[in-house]
Design a protein around this motif. Structure first.
Motif, PDB file in Angstrom:
ATOM      1  N   PRO A  54       0.786  -1.311   0.158  1.00 32.21           N
ATOM      2  CA  PRO A  54      -0.063  -0.079  -0.060  1.00 32.21           C
ATOM      3  C   PRO A  54       0.937   1.162  -0.049  1.00 32.21           C
ATOM      4  N   PRO A  55       0.467   2.420  -0.449  1.00 30.24           N
ATOM      5  CA  PRO A  55       1.167   3.598  -0.539  1.00 30.24           C
ATOM      6  C   PRO A  55       1.730   4.004   0.683  1.00 30.24           C
ATOM      7  N   ASP A  56       1.028   3.621   1.737  1.00 26.75           N
ATOM      8  CA  ASP A  56       1.698   4.375   3.282  1.00 26.75           C
ATOM      9  C   ASP A  56       2.982   3.506   3.654  1.00 26.75           C
ATOM     10  N   ARG A  57       3.254   2.377   2.946  1.00 28.04           N
ATOM     11  CA  ARG A  57       4.442   1.622   3.381  1.00 28.04           C
ATOM     12  C   ARG A  57       5.565   1.615   2.225  1.00 28.04           C
ATOM     13  N   ILE A  58       5.319   2.666   1.169  1.00 30.34           N
ATOM     14  CA  ILE A  58       6.315   3.058   0.027  1.00 30.34           C
ATOM     15  C   ILE A  58       6.929   4.644   0.626  1.00 30.34           C
ATOM     16  N   TRP A  59       8.411   4.462   0.487  1.00 31.11           N
ATOM     17  CA  TRP A  59       9.180   5.416   1.156  1.00 31.11           C
ATOM     18  C   TRP A  59       9.893   5.741  -0.150  1.00 31.11           C
ATOM     19  N   VAL A  60      10.447   7.178  -0.252  1.00 34.86           N
ATOM     20  CA  VAL A  60      11.349   7.534  -1.123  1.00 34.86           C
ATOM     21  C   VAL A  60      12.446   8.565  -0.627  1.00 34.86           C
ATOM     22  N   ALA A  63      17.541  13.324  -2.778  1.00 29.58           N
ATOM     23  CA  ALA A  63      18.275  14.811  -2.363  1.00 29.58           C
ATOM     24  C   ALA A  63      17.255  15.895  -1.917  1.00 29.58           C
ATOM     25  N   ALA A  64      17.659  16.564  -0.800  1.00 31.94           N
ATOM     26  CA  ALA A  64      16.788  17.588  -0.473  1.00 31.94           C
ATOM     27  C   ALA A  64      16.431  18.592  -1.170  1.00 31.94           C
ATOM     28  N   ARG A  65      16.997  18.959  -2.119  1.00 37.68           N
ATOM     29  CA  ARG A  65      16.720  19.896  -3.285  1.00 37.68           C
ATOM     30  C   ARG A  65      15.565  19.359  -4.258  1.00 37.68           C
ATOM     31  N   VAL A  70       9.741  15.535  -6.081  1.00 43.44           N
ATOM     32  CA  VAL A  70       9.157  14.376  -5.800  1.00 43.44           C
ATOM     33  C   VAL A  70       7.710  14.387  -5.434  1.00 43.44           C
ATOM     34  N   ARG A  71       7.323  15.323  -4.391  1.00 47.65           N
ATOM     35  CA  ARG A  71       6.042  15.535  -4.013  1.00 47.65           C
ATOM     36  C   ARG A  71       5.180  15.824  -5.202  1.00 47.65           C
ATOM     37  N   ALA A  72       5.407  16.711  -6.166  1.00 54.00           N
ATOM     38  CA  ALA A  72       4.872  16.971  -7.327  1.00 54.00           C
ATOM     39  C   ALA A  72       4.452  15.535  -8.042  1.00 54.00           C
ATOM     40  N   ALA A  73       5.590  14.949  -8.578  1.00 50.37           N
ATOM     41  CA  ALA A  73       5.673  13.766  -9.394  1.00 50.37           C
ATOM     42  C   ALA A  73       4.749  12.676  -8.621  1.00 50.37           C
ATOM     43  N   LEU A  74       4.660  12.525  -7.463  1.00 51.08           N
ATOM     44  CA  LEU A  74       4.041  11.229  -6.625  1.00 51.08           C
ATOM     45  C   LEU A  74       3.113  11.731  -5.671  1.00 51.08           C
ATOM     46  N   PRO A  75       1.685  11.981  -6.035  1.00 48.90           N
ATOM     47  CA  PRO A  75       0.695  12.574  -5.252  1.00 48.90           C
ATOM     48  C   PRO A  75       0.368  11.579  -4.364  1.00 48.90           C
ATOM     49  N   GLN A  78       2.756   9.371   0.782  1.00 49.17           N
ATOM     50  CA  GLN A  78       2.496   9.994   2.381  1.00 49.17           C
ATOM     51  C   GLN A  78       3.652  11.126   2.569  1.00 49.17           C
ATOM     52  N   PRO A  79       3.153  12.150   3.100  1.00 50.91           N
ATOM     53  CA  PRO A  79       4.212  13.206   3.265  1.00 50.91           C
ATOM     54  C   PRO A  79       5.329  12.922   4.414  1.00 50.91           C
ATOM     55  N   ASP A  80       4.957  12.127   5.229  1.00 45.09           N
ATOM     56  CA  ASP A  80       6.043  11.656   6.167  1.00 45.09           C
ATOM     57  C   ASP A  80       6.973  10.386   5.608  1.00 45.09           C
ATOM     58  N   ARG A  81       6.600   9.870   4.339  1.00 51.79           N
ATOM     59  CA  ARG A  81       7.368   8.968   3.908  1.00 51.79           C
ATOM     60  C   ARG A  81       8.572   9.331   3.087  1.00 51.79           C
ATOM     61  N   LEU A  82       9.009  10.722   2.971  1.00 51.74           N
ATOM     62  CA  LEU A  82       9.766  11.381   2.200  1.00 51.74           C
ATOM     63  C   LEU A  82      11.150  11.487   2.886  1.00 51.74           C
ATOM     64  N   VAL A  83      12.260  10.833   2.799  1.00 51.01           N
ATOM     65  CA  VAL A  83      13.589  10.902   3.187  1.00 51.01           C
ATOM     66  C   VAL A  83      14.408  11.737   2.457  1.00 51.01           C
ATOM     67  N   LEU A  84      15.058  12.766   3.047  1.00 49.53           N
ATOM     68  CA  LEU A  84      15.621  13.863   2.334  1.00 49.53           C
ATOM     69  C   LEU A  84      17.090  13.695   2.847  1.00 49.53           C
ATOM     70  N   GLU A  85      18.073  13.600   1.842  1.00 49.00           N
ATOM     71  CA  GLU A  85      19.431  13.545   2.287  1.00 49.00           C
ATOM     72  C   GLU A  85      19.724  15.010   2.097  1.00 49.00           C
ATOM     73  N   PRO A  86      20.457  15.627   2.976  1.00 48.49           N
ATOM     74  CA  PRO A  86      21.008  17.049   2.898  1.00 48.49           C
ATOM     75  C   PRO A  86      22.114  17.234   1.986  1.00 48.49           C
TER      76      PRO A  86
END
Length: 366
Positions: A54-60, A63-65, A70-75, A78-86
């Motif tokens: 299910p979508p709530d168990r898929i993470w991405v 890069a932070a930039r 990514v949010r626009a490409a993957l509606p 879930q907002p808290d499933r985005l892992v951002l590398e600084p």
């Protein structure tokens, strides 16, 4: 529970000038769809995982930039499933960060690590192989499972995994060894033996297993990741991430986790992924996703080719025509500010060309 993370932090420099620092290849609409349009490699990877999870168990992990892109490409992400590398600190730390954040919400999580720059057909075969890998974790909770692609040619551009005896789970085998990119003769011997698979760079393991392996073999990273996750989610954790992550030692997950584990009998297994698999890492590879004519010219956008064959031609300007006459085996890419031409045989050197461009013009065209 079963989770997966899509690794989407690469810059795709070998697909320059279409792929840029601010819009990398995984976010470009380069994969044709049945409706005559196109979608991104990242969107395809997400949809592929939705056949299993299910979508709530898929993470991405990216890069932070690239966060907003990514949010626009993957509606459905879930907002808290985005892992951002600084900043980029190689795959051991990227995978470790994702594993730490997944384990923070699900300590017993089984975690698949997949790439954002693959085209895999049929999707059903991918889903079946991924499920087999998860099933193996039920029998071997501390296993590290890699997905190996059934080779169709003696490719010299991929690493290989040597299969051993079958495991207790049908479709999975012991992984005897990992081999670097071979020369042609060695690749032909691998193919003829039937004992080797292409190393897809996709893995399945428990999140806790990855973190334990980092603690054993890369303690500096393990300690830094623990500091990050110990901070409360939100601005406080973001501040610790920005401080700690750039200091972690750069090393690949293969060297930090897989190779040490491979020395332990029964620890690493491989699942055969019998699919059409394209690693979209260069213009010739991308050509397989583009419309082709009877003369082997692949491309997209306005183009006219006369007495020309074997070319890859792409324009991202709907009002710009690319016309070729008597041209053979070349890559021609037109964007608003760059036109790039090279022989197909030199396509792997586009990264080198970009480095030369940046040495002369800085980041203006990068």
């Amino acid at each position: 529970m079963r989770h997966a993370v899509i690794m989407a932090g690469g810059s795709g420099t070998r697909l320059w000038p279409l792929s840029r620092a601010q819009r990398p290849k995984q976010l470009l609409d380069v994969v044709a769809d049945a409706e005559g349009g196109a979608h991104s490699l990242l969107a395809e990877a997400f949809t592929r995982l939705e056949t299993v999870l299910p979508p709530d168990r898929i993470w991405v992990c990216t890069a932070a930039r690239y966060a907003d892109l990514v949010r626009a490409a993957l509606p459905r992400l879930q907002p808290d499933r985005l892992v951002l590398e600084p900043t980029a600190r190689d795959t051991a730390n990227a995978v470790g960060l994702a594993a730490a954040l997944v384990a923070d919400v699900d300590p017993d999580a089984e975690l698949a690590v997949v790439s954002a720059d693959h085209v895999i057909r049929p999707v059903e075969a991918f889903g079946a192989a991924l499920t087999t890998a998860y099933d193996l974790l039920s029998a071997r909770p501390t296993a590290l499972v890699t997905l190996g692609v059934t080779p169709t040619s003696p490719a010299t551009g991929f690493g290989y995994v040597q299969k051993g005896a079958p495991t207790e789970v049908p479709g999975a085998a012991e992984a005897v060894s990992f081999r670097e990119k071979p020369d042609r003769a060695t690749a032909e011997a691998y193919l003829a033996s039937g004992d080797y698979l292409w190393n897809s760079g996709m893995f399945v393991w428990r999140a806790r297993t990855v973190l334990d392996a980092l603690a054993d073999h890369l303690p500096e990273s393990a300690e830094g990741l623990a500091r990050i996750v110990a901070a409360p989610a939100g601005p406080e954790r973001d501040a610790v991430l920005a401080e700690v992550f750039p200091t972690l030692p750069k090393i690949s997950v293969d060297y930090a986790v897989l190779e040490p584990a491979a020395a332990e009998p029964g620890r690493v297994a491989v699942v055969d992924l019998d699919v059409e698999w394209l690693d979209i890492g260069s213009w010739p590879a991308l050509a397989h996703t583009l419309e082709a004519d009877d003369d082997g010219n692949a491309g997209r956008g306005l183009r006219v080719l006369l007495d020309s064959s074997g070319n890859v031609v792409l324009s991202d300007d709907p009002d710009h025509l690319v016309a070729l006459l008597g041209v053979r085996d070349c890559v021609v890419v037109h964007t608003a500010d760059v036109t790039m031409v090279c022989p197909v045989a030199d396509a792997e050197r586009v990264k080198q060309l970009l480095a030369e461009v940046e040495s002369r013009y800085g980041g203006r065209f990068g």
